[in-house]
Design a protein around this motif. Structure first.
Motif, PDB file in Angstrom:
ATOM      1  N   LEU A 228     153.187 -27.304  59.232  1.00 32.66           N
ATOM      2  CA  LEU A 228     153.809 -25.715  58.955  1.00 32.66           C
ATOM      3  C   LEU A 228     155.087 -25.688  59.235  1.00 32.66           C
ATOM      4  O   LEU A 228     156.333 -24.685  58.927  1.00 32.66           O
ATOM      5  CB  LEU A 228     153.485 -24.656  60.818  1.00 32.66           C
TER       6      LEU A 228
ATOM      7  N   ARG B 220     155.349 -15.060  57.623  1.00 38.06           N
ATOM      8  CA  ARG B 220     154.232 -15.987  57.822  1.00 38.06           C
ATOM      9  C   ARG B 220     154.297 -16.927  58.710  1.00 38.06           C
ATOM     10  O   ARG B 220     153.401 -17.028  59.828  1.00 38.06           O
ATOM     11  CB  ARG B 220     153.625 -15.659  56.733  1.00 38.06           C
ATOM     12  N   LEU B 221     154.856 -18.285  57.636  1.00 37.62           N
ATOM     13  CA  LEU B 221     154.320 -19.365  58.989  1.00 37.62           C
ATOM     14  C   LEU B 221     155.304 -19.442  60.200  1.00 37.62           C
ATOM     15  O   LEU B 221     155.223 -19.705  61.282  1.00 37.62           O
ATOM     16  CB  LEU B 221     154.976 -20.148  58.458  1.00 37.62           C
TER      17      LEU B 221
ATOM     18  N   LEU C 184     153.100 -17.312  62.657  1.00 33.94           N
ATOM     19  CA  LEU C 184     151.979 -17.807  62.473  1.00 33.94           C
ATOM     20  C   LEU C 184     152.155 -19.164  64.430  1.00 33.94           C
ATOM     21  O   LEU C 184     151.444 -19.283  64.660  1.00 33.94           O
ATOM     22  CB  LEU C 184     151.277 -19.291  61.759  1.00 33.94           C
TER      23      LEU C 184
ATOM     24  N   ILE D 296     142.880 -18.475  61.911  1.00 34.07           N
ATOM     25  CA  ILE D 296     143.725 -18.015  61.493  1.00 34.07           C
ATOM     26  C   ILE D 296     145.203 -18.523  60.934  1.00 34.07           C
ATOM     27  O   ILE D 296     145.940 -18.519  59.794  1.00 34.07           O
ATOM     28  CB  ILE D 296     145.236 -17.197  62.963  1.00 34.07           C
ATOM     29  N   VAL D 297     145.751 -19.634  61.442  1.00 31.05           N
ATOM     30  CA  VAL D 297     146.017 -20.562  60.819  1.00 31.05           C
ATOM     31  C   VAL D 297     145.627 -21.119  58.695  1.00 31.05           C
ATOM     32  O   VAL D 297     145.995 -21.220  58.140  1.00 31.05           O
ATOM     33  CB  VAL D 297     146.157 -22.940  60.919  1.00 31.05           C
TER      34      VAL D 297
ATOM     35  N   THR E 265     146.435 -18.327  56.836  1.00 28.88           N
ATOM     36  CA  THR E 265     148.312 -17.914  56.279  1.00 28.88           C
ATOM     37  C   THR E 265     147.944 -19.367  55.248  1.00 28.88           C
ATOM     38  O   THR E 265     149.051 -18.778  54.580  1.00 28.88           O
ATOM     39  CB  THR E 265     148.490 -18.439  58.146  1.00 28.88           C
TER      40      THR E 265
ATOM     41  N   SER F  31     147.398 -17.884  52.182  1.00 30.59           N
ATOM     42  CA  SER F  31     148.203 -16.856  51.733  1.00 30.59           C
ATOM     43  C   SER F  31     149.512 -18.013  51.922  1.00 30.59           C
ATOM     44  O   SER F  31     149.720 -16.987  49.666  1.00 30.59           O
ATOM     45  CB  SER F  31     148.665 -16.152  52.940  1.00 30.59           C
ATOM     46  N   VAL F  32     150.177 -18.617  52.248  1.00 28.41           N
ATOM     47  CA  VAL F  32     151.357 -19.594  51.550  1.00 28.41           C
ATOM     48  C   VAL F  32     150.256 -20.303  50.250  1.00 28.41           C
ATOM     49  O   VAL F  32     151.454 -20.519  48.999  1.00 28.41           O
ATOM     50  CB  VAL F  32     151.674 -20.714  51.979  1.00 28.41           C
TER      51      VAL F  32
ATOM     52  N   THR G 113     140.190 -25.790  54.885  1.00 27.60           N
ATOM     53  CA  THR G 113     141.241 -24.455  54.865  1.00 27.60           C
ATOM     54  C   THR G 113     140.870 -23.802  53.576  1.00 27.60           C
ATOM     55  O   THR G 113     140.630 -22.617  53.326  1.00 27.60           O
ATOM     56  CB  THR G 113     142.571 -24.085  54.837  1.00 27.60           C
TER      57      THR G 113
END
Length: 146
Positions: free
Chosen positions: A48, A64-65, A68, A94-95, A98, A101-102, A129
């Motif tokens: 991250l 976003r990162l 997070l 949540i990780v 995210t 999304s990345v 994930t």
């Protein structure tokens, strides 16, 4: 009058918290997946940080990162971390969202390039994930996406 507003606000916040808690319990990783997620935590934190510092990634991804990472270091969570097993489930979920999304915005190659751990660890991260599904959906032509 102000007591009514205070009570309504507290009740609304409590209802939102309970709703999020139930959602997290329903979609949490099961069995060995949760312990595998905890084992990957040190590499994940480094990933991250590396992704957030990469200036070649889109600004929205880096924001976003960053958000997070702020959430992860805050002492206030949806589920307190001192609760065994389930305490870190909200963080893991949540990780995962995210990172998906990345991958949709920057591609799985960006995540792979910054992964500090082993190949087995990266495979576990992809499984946990759902990054492979996110990469598949980002490969669709733009006119076929909803």
């Amino acid at each position: 009058m102000w007591w009514d507003i205070l009570i309504a606000t507290v009740a609304g916040l409590l209802a939102a918290w309970v709703t999020l808690l139930i959602a997290l319990l329903l979609i949490r990783p099961k069995g060995a997946l949760l312990s595998e997620a905890v084992r990957l935590l040190p590499d994940l934190v480094r990933l991250l940080r590396r992704l957030a510092a990469d200036k070649s990634l889109p600004r929205g991804v880096r924001v976003r990162l960053g958000l997070l990472m702020v959430y992860l270091v805050l002492p206030i969570d949806l589920i307190p971390d001192f609760l065994p097993v389930i305490g870190y489930a909200d963080d893991a979920i949540i990780v995962a969202f995210t990172l998906r999304s990345v991958v949709r915005r920057a591609g799985i190659e960006a995540v792979r390039a910054h992964w500090p751990g082993t190949e087995d660890g990266f495979s576990a991260l992809v499984r946990l994930t759902g990054l492979n599904r996110a990469a598949d959906s980002s490969a669709l032509p733009s006119d076929s996406q909803p």
